[in-house]
Design a protein around this motif. Structure first.
Motif, PDB file in Angstrom:
ATOM      1  N   GLY A 120      17.287   9.968   0.786  1.00 28.50           N
ATOM      2  CA  GLY A 120      16.051   9.280   1.150  1.00 28.50           C
ATOM      3  C   GLY A 120      15.245  10.022   2.190  1.00 28.50           C
ATOM      4  N   ARG A 121      15.916  10.736   3.085  1.00 23.52           N
ATOM      5  CA  ARG A 121      15.206  11.502   4.112  1.00 23.52           C
ATOM      6  C   ARG A 121      14.432  12.660   3.482  1.00 23.52           C
ATOM      7  NH1 ARG A 121      16.335   9.878   9.494  1.00 23.52           N
ATOM      8  NH2 ARG A 121      17.782   8.133   9.361  1.00 23.52           N
ATOM      9  N   ILE A 122      15.036  13.286   2.460  1.00 28.62           N
ATOM     10  CA  ILE A 122      14.342  14.382   1.782  1.00 28.62           C
ATOM     11  C   ILE A 122      13.182  13.842   0.953  1.00 28.62           C
ATOM     12  CG2 ILE A 122      14.570  16.238   0.100  1.00 28.62           C
ATOM     13  CD1 ILE A 122      15.931  16.794   2.801  1.00 28.62           C
ATOM     14  N   PHE A 123      13.414  12.712   0.281  1.00 27.73           N
ATOM     15  CA  PHE A 123      12.324  12.088  -0.481  1.00 27.73           C
ATOM     16  C   PHE A 123      11.146  11.778   0.431  1.00 27.73           C
ATOM     17  CE2 PHE A 123      10.023   8.250  -1.554  1.00 27.73           C
ATOM     18  CZ  PHE A 123       9.596   8.504  -2.849  1.00 27.73           C
ATOM     19  N   ASN A 124      11.422  11.202   1.577  1.00 29.54           N
ATOM     20  CA  ASN A 124      10.345  10.846   2.501  1.00 29.54           C
ATOM     21  C   ASN A 124       9.559  12.075   2.949  1.00 29.54           C
ATOM     22  OD1 ASN A 124       9.077   8.804   4.449  1.00 29.54           O
ATOM     23  ND2 ASN A 124       9.776  10.394   5.842  1.00 29.54           N
ATOM     24  N   VAL A 156       7.740  13.579  -0.542  1.00 24.70           N
ATOM     25  CA  VAL A 156       6.701  12.744  -1.138  1.00 24.70           C
ATOM     26  C   VAL A 156       5.793  12.137  -0.069  1.00 24.70           C
ATOM     27  CG1 VAL A 156       6.253  10.733  -2.597  1.00 24.70           C
ATOM     28  CG2 VAL A 156       8.155  12.262  -3.138  1.00 24.70           C
ATOM     29  N   GLY A 157       6.416  11.659   1.016  1.00 25.18           N
ATOM     30  CA  GLY A 157       5.621  11.010   2.054  1.00 25.18           C
ATOM     31  C   GLY A 157       4.879  11.968   2.959  1.00 25.18           C
ATOM     32  N   GLU A 158       5.453  13.177   3.157  1.00 24.19           N
ATOM     33  CA  GLU A 158       4.854  14.138   4.088  1.00 24.19           C
ATOM     34  C   GLU A 158       4.458  15.453   3.414  1.00 24.19           C
ATOM     35  OE1 GLU A 158       7.831  14.507   7.089  1.00 24.19           O
ATOM     36  OE2 GLU A 158       7.769  12.376   7.626  1.00 24.19           O
ATOM     37  N   ASP A 159       4.614  15.515   2.100  1.00 27.31           N
ATOM     38  CA  ASP A 159       4.172  16.671   1.299  1.00 27.31           C
ATOM     39  C   ASP A 159       4.861  17.963   1.705  1.00 27.31           C
ATOM     40  OD1 ASP A 159       2.671  17.551  -0.868  1.00 27.31           O
ATOM     41  OD2 ASP A 159       1.060  18.304   0.408  1.00 27.31           O
ATOM     42  N   ALA A 188      13.156  -0.681  -1.285  1.00 30.31           N
ATOM     43  CA  ALA A 188      13.061   0.533  -2.095  1.00 30.31           C
ATOM     44  C   ALA A 188      11.632   1.043  -2.226  1.00 30.31           C
ATOM     45  CB  ALA A 188      13.654   0.275  -3.482  1.00 30.31           C
ATOM     46  N   LYS A 189      10.653   0.250  -1.790  1.00 26.17           N
ATOM     47  CA  LYS A 189       9.264   0.707  -1.781  1.00 26.17           C
ATOM     48  C   LYS A 189       9.038   1.754  -0.700  1.00 26.17           C
ATOM     49  CE  LYS A 189       6.167  -2.570  -1.524  1.00 26.17           C
ATOM     50  NZ  LYS A 189       5.247  -3.569  -0.920  1.00 26.17           N
ATOM     51  N   TRP A 190       9.915   1.771   0.275  1.00 27.19           N
ATOM     52  CA  TRP A 190       9.706   2.609   1.458  1.00 27.19           C
ATOM     53  C   TRP A 190      10.578   3.853   1.480  1.00 27.19           C
ATOM     54  CZ3 TRP A 190       5.672   1.410   4.506  1.00 27.19           C
ATOM     55  CH2 TRP A 190       5.123   0.139   4.351  1.00 27.19           C
ATOM     56  N   ILE A 191      11.677   3.852   0.706  1.00 28.58           N
ATOM     57  CA  ILE A 191      12.585   5.004   0.717  1.00 28.58           C
ATOM     58  C   ILE A 191      13.427   4.955  -0.550  1.00 28.58           C
ATOM     59  CG2 ILE A 191      14.527   3.909   1.918  1.00 28.58           C
ATOM     60  CD1 ILE A 191      14.667   6.499   3.672  1.00 28.58           C
ATOM     61  N   SER A 192      13.887   6.110  -1.023  1.00 30.06           N
ATOM     62  CA  SER A 192      14.519   6.174  -2.344  1.00 30.06           C
ATOM     63  C   SER A 192      16.017   5.887  -2.294  1.00 30.06           C
ATOM     64  CB  SER A 192      14.276   7.547  -2.973  1.00 30.06           C
ATOM     65  OG  SER A 192      14.754   8.577  -2.132  1.00 30.06           O
TER      66      SER A 192
END
Length: 356
Positions: free
Chosen positions: A235-239, A242-245, A291-295
């Motif tokens: 989830g940290r990598i997803f964030n 996706v969240g920080e490009d 799950a809307k906020w992290i994978s």
């Protein structure tokens, strides 16, 4: 004067007294902590009037033993890994949780049947399924790493590697990288030969390792160029990606699936409110909202169909879940009992290995 607060939402109905209407939650911080604040804490506070305080820790299991033994418990609910939940419960450091109190699924399925297998224990209620994976910075790596063996291949993919400073996960991944099928890893780790083999594989990259301890560190290490690859919580990598490009890619081969669970330390100052918080936060809708906020995958089956888009309103979350079918090839399910039984012994050996 006691005043009763009553919730009348469609999914939850409970009452508790205002003089206990505060609760302190200890979790892991970062993007994961934010997901809990948004999906659980804010709605709980809004609907109950309770004061919810979030406290961060590198590993929330660590302070529990010290607080309980000192008779000075300051947290009411902690979010911990499964092996820690089992160990702390066995040591009598946690309150027992009557899981029959948990709300049914929207279709009436009892909670005991709705939570995925293994998600409920005597002292803990799971909220997410997550995994330890490795990821790489596409701008720092020539080629496309695809297997756990690639993480350990310094010749093919030169550069520093990030690893969590612990035996857990590293030993399993080392064996997978050395050619052991995922389904045979724990059988081999039960033997001295298997443990020796895992440490021998770690030896091959030891001089190139940058150690991390907090979940927020691997994305930062990758972004700063201090490492070209790092193990991390998915989830940290997803964030970050996706969240920080950030230009990060996850390699799912050899991922280690795990639960995080809510526990209540023995002697929690706000026990009643802690129980109500867990009931609220692990209902079907709340787990889907998280799950809307992290994978990280919800621990309830009924939540799966409600998982939709990321907070950006564009990214479908389902393919990014560790439990997505395409991501489960050669996945390892963390053997919680193995680590509850062997953590102390293997951690001592790991620390001795670090010191040499």
């Amino acid at each position: 004067m006691k005043k009763t607060l009553i919730l009348t939402t469609a999914l939850t109905g409970f009452a508790f007294t205002a003089n206990a209407a505060e609760v302190t939650i200890m979790s892991w911080g970062g993007a994961y902590g934010k997901s809990q604040v948004e999906a659980y804490n804010k709605p709980f506070a809004e609907q109950t009037g309770a004061k919810v305080t979030m406290v961060d820790a590198d590993n929330p299991a660590t302070p529990i033993k010290a607080q309980v033994e000192a008779g000075n418990v300051t947290i009411d609910v902690a979010d911990v890994e499964y092996s820690d939940a089992v160990r702390l419960c066995d040591e009598g450091l946690l309150e027992e949780i009557d899981t029959s109190m948990l709300p049914d699924a929207p279709d009436g399925t009892p909670a005991a049947e709705d939570f995925i297998e293994g998600a409920l224990t005597d002292c803990a209620v799971a909220n997410i399924v997550w995994s330890t994976v490795y990821a790489y910075n596409t701008e720092s790596v020539d080629g496309e790493p695809m297997t756990m063996a690639d993480f350990f291949d310094l010749e093919k993919f030169p550069g520093k590697r990030g690893l969590r400073k612990a035996a857990k996960a590293n030993l399993e991944m080392a064996l997978v990288a050395d050619g052991v099928p995922a389904g045979e890893v724990y059988d081999l780790l039960e033997t001295e030969e298997g443990v020796d083999r895992a440490f021998a594989k770690l030896d091959t990259i030891k001089d190139s390792i940058v150690w991390w301890e907090a979940g927020a560190q691997p994305p930062q290490l990758l972004a700063d160029g201090e490492v070209v690859m790092s193990t991390a919580y998915n989830g940290r990598i997803f964030n970050a990606a996706v969240g920080e490009d950030q230009p990060f890619e996850i390699v799912w081969d050899g991922q280690i699936l795990d639960f995080d669970l809510f526990v209540i330390p023995k002697g929690a100052p706000n026990l009643e409110t802690a129980m109500e918080y867990i009931k609220f936060s692990t209902d079907t809708q709340r787990l889907a909202d998280q799950a809307k906020w992290i994978s990280y995958g919800p621990a309830r089956k009924s939540s799966g169909a409600l998982v939709g888009l990321y907070q950006d309103g564009e990214t479908e979350m389902a393919p990014h879940m560790p439990t997505a079918e395409a991501n489960l090839t050669n996945a390892i399910v963390n053997d919680f009992e193995f680590w509850a039984d062997r953590d102390v012994e293997l951690s001592e050996r790991f620390n001795a290995w670090l010191a040499n």
